[in-house]
Scaffold this active site. Sequence first.
Site, PDB file in Angstrom:
ATOM      1  N   SER A  62     -21.874  -8.696  21.044  1.00 11.52           N
ATOM      2  CA  SER A  62     -21.723  -8.719  19.828  1.00 11.52           C
ATOM      3  C   SER A  62     -21.212  -7.166  19.108  1.00 11.52           C
ATOM      4  O   SER A  62     -21.587  -6.351  20.489  1.00 11.52           O
ATOM      5  CB  SER A  62     -23.477  -8.489  18.780  1.00 11.52           C
ATOM      6  OG  SER A  62     -23.772  -9.163  18.524  1.00 11.52           O
TER       7      SER A  62
HETATM    8  N1  SAM Z   1     -27.115 -10.359  23.174  1.00 11.29           N
HETATM    9  C1  SAM Z   1     -25.501 -10.181  24.241  1.00 11.29           C
HETATM   10  C2  SAM Z   1     -24.513  -9.329  24.671  1.00 11.29           C
HETATM   11  O1  SAM Z   1     -25.483  -8.315  24.019  1.00 11.29           O
HETATM   12  O2  SAM Z   1     -23.965  -9.889  25.239  1.00 11.29           O
HETATM   13  C3  SAM Z   1     -24.733 -11.431  22.872  1.00 11.29           C
HETATM   14  C4  SAM Z   1     -25.344 -12.409  22.482  1.00 11.29           C
HETATM   15  S1  SAM Z   1     -24.313 -13.805  22.093  1.00 11.29           S
HETATM   16  C5  SAM Z   1     -23.830 -12.979  20.012  1.00 11.29           C
HETATM   17  C6  SAM Z   1     -26.003 -15.370  21.994  1.00 11.29           C
HETATM   18  C7  SAM Z   1     -26.087 -15.625  23.442  1.00 11.29           C
HETATM   19  O3  SAM Z   1     -27.096 -16.610  22.767  1.00 11.29           O
HETATM   20  C8  SAM Z   1     -24.847 -16.376  23.658  1.00 11.29           C
HETATM   21  O4  SAM Z   1     -24.997 -15.798  25.324  1.00 11.29           O
HETATM   22  C9  SAM Z   1     -25.374 -17.861  23.547  1.00 11.29           C
HETATM   23  O5  SAM Z   1     -25.556 -19.135  24.581  1.00 11.29           O
HETATM   24  C10 SAM Z   1     -26.996 -17.887  23.472  1.00 11.29           C
HETATM   25  N2  SAM Z   1     -28.217 -18.660  22.762  1.00 11.29           N
HETATM   26  C11 SAM Z   1     -27.183 -19.468  21.781  1.00 11.29           C
HETATM   27  N3  SAM Z   1     -29.048 -20.424  22.059  1.00 11.29           N
HETATM   28  C12 SAM Z   1     -30.029 -19.793  22.945  1.00 11.29           C
HETATM   29  C13 SAM Z   1     -31.330 -20.159  23.570  1.00 11.29           C
HETATM   30  N4  SAM Z   1     -31.407 -21.361  23.231  1.00 11.29           N
HETATM   31  N5  SAM Z   1     -31.794 -20.114  24.321  1.00 11.29           N
HETATM   32  C14 SAM Z   1     -30.809 -18.447  25.173  1.00 11.29           C
HETATM   33  N6  SAM Z   1     -29.148 -18.401  25.091  1.00 11.29           N
HETATM   34  C15 SAM Z   1     -28.511 -18.725  23.155  1.00 11.29           C
END
Ligand code: SAM
Length: 217
Positions: A62
Amino acid sequence: MDELYEKWKRTVEMLEWEGIIKSKEVREAFLRYPRYLFVEDRYKKYAHLDEPLPIPAGQTVSAPHMVAIMLELAKLKPGINVLEIGTGSGWNAALISYLVKRDVYTIERIPELVEFAKRNLERAGVKNVHVILGDGTRGFPPRAPYDVIIVTAGAPKVPDPLIEQLKPGGRLIIPVGSYHMWQELLEVIKKKDGSVEIKSHGGVAFVPLIGEYGWKE
Ligand code: SAM
């Protein structure tokens, strides 16, 4: 490295000037763990820009302002129990661990990103973040109940297991809305009687939260 850090310091100053970074603690966390430590080499020179950046598997880390908004909203204090859902690069988890000064659990559904985040965290010298492969829409019962749960992907609705795994008085920060990049940032407060109060903190844009209590694949 010095040039990257100088640029990063200016980004942090800009976020303070804009009133997005409000607390000394969030400022210190940002300075301790610059975003360039959590992206691939080819993106390091862009890490100070206030925009999301690509990470492997078609996901994003993000924008700095978004991470700062969520951390300020979360009001993290040393010692509290926090779960992050959506590890991605591991950057936000590193910042959380700096703020709570204890073990932090973070869940990621894509194996490639679990490995990516673990490598980034190790190289950044973060020792108290545990990256778990799984579906974060189910929460993480082994460490529940939580004071704060932070979800960094957009959900169609608030997943019930996350409310169940909050302590009374605990808070869930989660983007809720459409699949394609438009959600409302919600703060869900679990009251002592188990009921919830929901506050909205404006529009945001996240990749989808995919799982049993999120969007279907
Ligand atoms: N917090 C992260 C960082 O500091 O880099 C950025 C997160 S990114 C915007 C969203 C993440 O959520 C992705 O890596 C995606 O694979 C993960 N995601 C989506 N659905 C998910 C789920 N049900 N459980 C765990 N992770 C999930």
